[in-house]
Design a protein around this motif. Sequence first.
Motif, PDB file in Angstrom:
ATOM      1  N   ASN A  49      79.764 -31.483 -31.648  1.00  0.00           N
ATOM      2  CA  ASN A  49      78.463 -31.356 -30.998  1.00  0.00           C
ATOM      3  C   ASN A  49      78.051 -29.889 -30.974  1.00  0.00           C
ATOM      4  N   ALA A  50      76.763 -29.648 -31.024  1.00  0.00           N
ATOM      5  CA  ALA A  50      76.232 -28.312 -30.780  1.00  0.00           C
ATOM      6  C   ALA A  50      75.788 -28.244 -29.330  1.00  0.00           C
ATOM      7  N   PHE A  51      76.486 -27.460 -28.532  1.00  0.00           N
ATOM      8  CA  PHE A  51      76.148 -27.257 -27.131  1.00  0.00           C
ATOM      9  C   PHE A  51      75.067 -26.180 -27.108  1.00  0.00           C
ATOM     10  N   ILE A  52      73.840 -26.588 -26.764  1.00  0.00           N
ATOM     11  CA  ILE A  52      72.714 -25.660 -26.817  1.00  0.00           C
ATOM     12  C   ILE A  52      72.569 -24.937 -25.482  1.00  0.00           C
ATOM     13  N   TYR A  53      72.679 -23.627 -25.545  1.00  0.00           N
ATOM     14  CA  TYR A  53      72.390 -22.758 -24.413  1.00  0.00           C
ATOM     15  C   TYR A  53      71.395 -21.764 -24.971  1.00  0.00           C
ATOM     16  N   PRO A  54      70.163 -21.730 -24.474  1.00  0.00           N
ATOM     17  CA  PRO A  54      69.017 -21.227 -25.232  1.00  0.00           C
ATOM     18  C   PRO A  54      69.208 -19.969 -26.058  1.00  0.00           C
ATOM     19  N   SER A  55      69.700 -18.869 -25.464  1.00  0.00           N
ATOM     20  CA  SER A  55      69.893 -17.650 -26.251  1.00  0.00           C
ATOM     21  C   SER A  55      71.266 -17.616 -26.897  1.00  0.00           C
ATOM     22  N   GLY A  56      72.204 -18.378 -26.364  1.00  0.00           N
ATOM     23  CA  GLY A  56      73.573 -18.388 -26.835  1.00  0.00           C
ATOM     24  C   GLY A  56      74.533 -18.401 -25.667  1.00  0.00           C
ATOM     25  N   HIS A  57      75.797 -18.693 -25.936  1.00  0.00           N
ATOM     26  CA  HIS A  57      76.759 -18.871 -24.860  1.00  0.00           C
ATOM     27  C   HIS A  57      77.371 -17.571 -24.354  1.00  0.00           C
ATOM     28  N   HIS A  58      77.213 -16.500 -25.072  1.00  0.00           N
ATOM     29  CA  HIS A  58      77.649 -15.218 -24.529  1.00  0.00           C
ATOM     30  C   HIS A  58      76.599 -14.742 -23.533  1.00  0.00           C
ATOM     31  N   GLU A  59      77.052 -14.236 -22.385  1.00  0.00           N
ATOM     32  CA  GLU A  59      76.099 -13.900 -21.326  1.00  0.00           C
ATOM     33  C   GLU A  59      75.146 -12.780 -21.717  1.00  0.00           C
ATOM     34  N   ASN A  73      71.448 -15.267 -12.579  1.00  0.00           N
ATOM     35  CA  ASN A  73      70.880 -14.036 -12.041  1.00  0.00           C
ATOM     36  C   ASN A  73      69.838 -13.542 -13.030  1.00  0.00           C
ATOM     37  N   VAL A  74      68.580 -13.870 -12.775  1.00  0.00           N
ATOM     38  CA  VAL A  74      67.535 -13.596 -13.756  1.00  0.00           C
ATOM     39  C   VAL A  74      67.236 -12.114 -13.893  1.00  0.00           C
ATOM     40  N   ALA A  75      67.803 -11.280 -13.042  1.00  0.00           N
ATOM     41  CA  ALA A  75      67.666  -9.840 -13.247  1.00  0.00           C
ATOM     42  C   ALA A  75      68.390  -9.393 -14.510  1.00  0.00           C
ATOM     43  N   HIS A  76      69.437 -10.132 -14.894  1.00  0.00           N
ATOM     44  CA  HIS A  76      70.283  -9.686 -16.007  1.00  0.00           C
ATOM     45  C   HIS A  76      70.536 -10.759 -17.063  1.00  0.00           C
ATOM     46  N   ASN A  77      69.908 -11.914 -16.975  1.00  0.00           N
ATOM     47  CA  ASN A  77      70.123 -12.941 -17.990  1.00  0.00           C
ATOM     48  C   ASN A  77      68.913 -13.858 -18.051  1.00  0.00           C
ATOM     49  N   ASN A 123      80.112  -7.871 -26.216  1.00  0.00           N
ATOM     50  CA  ASN A 123      80.743  -7.457 -24.957  1.00  0.00           C
ATOM     51  C   ASN A 123      80.199  -6.122 -24.457  1.00  0.00           C
ATOM     52  N   GLU A 124      79.855  -5.243 -25.371  1.00  0.00           N
ATOM     53  CA  GLU A 124      79.322  -3.940 -24.977  1.00  0.00           C
ATOM     54  C   GLU A 124      77.918  -4.046 -24.386  1.00  0.00           C
ATOM     55  N   LEU A 125      77.268  -5.182 -24.594  1.00  0.00           N
ATOM     56  CA  LEU A 125      75.932  -5.400 -24.033  1.00  0.00           C
ATOM     57  C   LEU A 125      75.965  -6.043 -22.645  1.00  0.00           C
ATOM     58  N   THR A 126      77.144  -6.394 -22.162  1.00  0.00           N
ATOM     59  CA  THR A 126      77.225  -7.059 -20.865  1.00  0.00           C
ATOM     60  C   THR A 126      76.855  -6.107 -19.731  1.00  0.00           C
ATOM     61  N   VAL A 127      76.337  -6.688 -18.653  1.00  0.00           N
ATOM     62  CA  VAL A 127      76.040  -5.955 -17.422  1.00  0.00           C
ATOM     63  C   VAL A 127      77.138  -6.312 -16.424  1.00  0.00           C
ATOM     64  N   PRO A 128      78.022  -5.362 -16.069  1.00  0.00           N
ATOM     65  CA  PRO A 128      79.160  -5.711 -15.207  1.00  0.00           C
ATOM     66  C   PRO A 128      78.762  -6.404 -13.914  1.00  0.00           C
ATOM     67  N   GLU A 129      77.661  -6.017 -13.326  1.00  0.00           N
ATOM     68  CA  GLU A 129      77.238  -6.640 -12.074  1.00  0.00           C
ATOM     69  C   GLU A 129      77.018  -8.143 -12.248  1.00  0.00           C
ATOM     70  N   TYR A 130      76.439  -8.520 -13.376  1.00  0.00           N
ATOM     71  CA  TYR A 130      76.210  -9.945 -13.638  1.00  0.00           C
ATOM     72  C   TYR A 130      77.534 -10.691 -13.771  1.00  0.00           C
ATOM     73  N   GLY A 131      78.434 -10.162 -14.600  1.00  0.00           N
ATOM     74  CA  GLY A 131      79.706 -10.839 -14.810  1.00  0.00           C
ATOM     75  C   GLY A 131      80.543 -10.892 -13.557  1.00  0.00           C
TER      76      GLY A 131
END
Length: 450
Positions: A11-21, A66-70, A291-299
């Motif tokens: 199956n393709a699990f659709i998460y609109p932009s992708g599964h990486h946060e 958290n729509v401030a960061h995703n 991973n370098e694009l992640t926002v630590p506060e979000y994770g």
Amino acid sequence: MTERPRQLSLNAFIYPSGHHEAAWRHPQSRPDRIYDATYYQEIGRTAEAAKLDAVFFADGPALRTNVAHNAAPGLEPITLLTAIAAATTHLGLIATASTTYYEPYNLARLFSSLDHISGGRAGWNIVTTGTDVAAANFGLDRHPDHAERYARAREFVDAVVALWDSWEDDAILLDQAEGRYADPGKIHRIDFEGEYLKVRGPFNSARTPQGYPVLVQAGASNEGRSFAGRYAEAIFTAHQRLTDAQAFYADIKAKAKEFGRDADQVKILPGISPFIGDTEAEAKRLEREFNELTVPEYGLAQLESIVGKSLRHLSLDDLVPAEEFDGAGDVTDNERSRLQVVAGIVQRDRPTLRGLLHRLAGARGHRVFAGTPEQVADTIEEWFRNGAADGFNVMPPYYPGGLEVFASTVVPILQERGLFRTEYTGTTLRDHFGLARPESQFARRPELAR
């Protein structure tokens, strides 16, 4: 007659932009299109061209991101899957819907309509909803506790299936000459009454091409496993290690047998989120980019919601103390399944907090794998052949390109190995999964008819 070799389900699990946060920040994703129905139709056509079994949408009745960061994926999935149905002919269509915040009759109508409109391609991912923030959206002072939610869910599924079964397959006569459209003797009240729900019936729509939509479930707690053994025809699950996946697989199959079911009619589908490159080094470099694009506060907020306490006393480069997860329990028997996945990573790998956030950024505890197409195919085959999976929920780190790369590079390898179809051999989701079409309980047990 020669029995068909066992085949993977994908199956393709659709998460609109992708599964990486952080996918929405990467140039290969399209966050500007997450409210565009044609975007999802294009994804559906990509999945169908690769002969995948289905697309799947998760959902919840509250704003949890958290729509401030995703990016917030807010489209209602059953409606959206109807749009994908119009753009495809074979692809299965699975949506999440909550037994806690729907009513049985309304939900039965939604999925029955999707199954009719699509020609028998619908699946219902049954969830009880695990978040407290949903309660206030429905005028409730509190979110029901775990045991209460599952007790209601059992009644809910029994009532919904009875509604779908309330028209026998031969209820429609379509006798235009005599003026008889249907036989009322083949249409039944269900008169369901439980502790939480009361539904009279009958349903207001005939049985669907599949009999009823495929029942899917994703709970891994003790209660969730028992529920899966009793009802689920496909199970979505998250595992980091082959051994944990094998233990879960064996447990669910055994539980299905305890309920008198054929274990081969229960498909176990772990999640895998593959970063794919021409070389392993290229794939790992792509993973690092994300991973370098992640926002630590979000994770960190996401991690704290799993752990159930603050971790703000740790710096990003501190090793995460294993004692922060004391009491998480063993992955095979504890109620808090996602917490156990995280605890296992900490206990085995001793990551820094930053490293743990990166591990979880990829797919929220599902298995992230970086490698060549051959390496991705190898790990899929290893789990498939060694009692850990009947197939996979493919969770591309980014959309749409992550699915396109998987479809164009990994799927052909699986096909060459004889593990995956080269053409659809049926038209319904049950056909794709190799599931039997259920007979109406009222036809099977006439004493139930009223």
